[in-house]
Design a protein around this motif. Structure first.
Motif, PDB file in Angstrom:
ATOM      1  N   LYS A 129      -1.809   4.170  -4.043  1.00  0.00           N
ATOM      2  CA  LYS A 129      -3.006   4.622  -4.740  1.00  0.00           C
ATOM      3  C   LYS A 129      -2.969   6.147  -4.851  1.00  0.00           C
ATOM      4  O   LYS A 129      -2.601   6.830  -3.892  1.00  0.00           O
ATOM      5  CB  LYS A 129      -4.241   4.159  -3.943  1.00  0.00           C
ATOM      6  CG  LYS A 129      -5.553   4.374  -4.636  1.00  0.00           C
ATOM      7  CD  LYS A 129      -6.670   3.666  -3.855  1.00  0.00           C
ATOM      8  CE  LYS A 129      -8.030   4.027  -4.415  1.00  0.00           C
ATOM      9  NZ  LYS A 129      -9.115   3.472  -3.591  1.00  0.00           N
ATOM     10  N   ASP A 174       0.794  -1.232   0.000  1.00  0.00           N
ATOM     11  CA  ASP A 174       0.000   0.000   0.000  1.00  0.00           C
ATOM     12  C   ASP A 174       0.829   1.287   0.000  1.00  0.00           C
ATOM     13  O   ASP A 174       0.332   2.341  -0.388  1.00  0.00           O
ATOM     14  CB  ASP A 174      -0.883   0.070   1.253  1.00  0.00           C
ATOM     15  CG  ASP A 174      -1.856  -1.092   1.320  1.00  0.00           C
ATOM     16  OD1 ASP A 174      -2.457  -1.406   0.275  1.00  0.00           O
ATOM     17  OD2 ASP A 174      -2.000  -1.683   2.412  1.00  0.00           O
ATOM     18  N   ASP A 195     -11.053   4.999   2.898  1.00  0.00           N
ATOM     19  CA  ASP A 195      -9.616   4.774   2.686  1.00  0.00           C
ATOM     20  C   ASP A 195      -8.763   5.428   3.772  1.00  0.00           C
ATOM     21  O   ASP A 195      -7.531   5.333   3.736  1.00  0.00           O
ATOM     22  CB  ASP A 195      -9.187   5.324   1.313  1.00  0.00           C
ATOM     23  CG  ASP A 195      -9.731   4.485   0.155  1.00  0.00           C
ATOM     24  OD1 ASP A 195     -10.393   3.465   0.420  1.00  0.00           O
ATOM     25  OD2 ASP A 195      -9.491   4.860  -1.007  1.00  0.00           O
TER      26      ASP A 195
END
Ligand code: 5GP
Ligand code: ZN
Length: 113
Positions: A45, A24, A57
């Motif tokens: 992201k 991530d 998120d």
């Protein structure tokens, strides 16, 4: 995002001095460091700014701070001190529109401007 410099750094298309990576999060040395230690942390992201991270998120933020704790220790600034900050939009001076956390340390930083 195809035109984003930090997306390109996270994907390896643009080189950097990588400090940390997991599925991530990506962290790398700032190209124009404001102190002996200056690491940038990004979610892989793409979000342009802090404003653009949707509520579902938001756990990525605590994950990034967990990584920042670990890197501060590895870089030897956890006890001497460091500053973490996020610039958002024009008045902050945000230049790269892929949200990123600065971790700066290794010398006295003085008061915030
Ligand atoms: P901002 O002002 O957007 O919060 O900070 C952007 C930061 O990204 C600056 O500290 C700048 O030095 C850094 N930066 C900009 N382009 C590059 C790059 O291509 N590679 C690396 N490693 N850092 C960059
Ligand atoms: Zn991006």
């Amino acid at each position: 995002m195809s035109d984003c410099i930090f997306c390109k750094i996270a994907s390896g298309e643009i080189s950097c001095n990588k400090v940390y990576e997991d599925k991530d999060i990506f962290a790398f040395d700032d190209i124009n460091p404001k102190g002996p230690v200056h690491v940038l942390f990004i979610p892989k992201k793409h979000y342009a700014t802090l404003n653009d991270i949707p509520s579902q998120d938001l756990p990525i933020i605590s994950k990034i701070f967990g990584v920042a704790q670990k890197i501060a220790k590895e870089k030897g600034v956890d006890q001497t001190g460091y500053r973490t900050l996020i610039n958002t939009n024009r008045n902050s001076g945000q230049v790269v529109f892929h949200v990123h956390w600065h971790l700066i340390g290794g010398k006295p930083l003085g008061p915030m401007a």
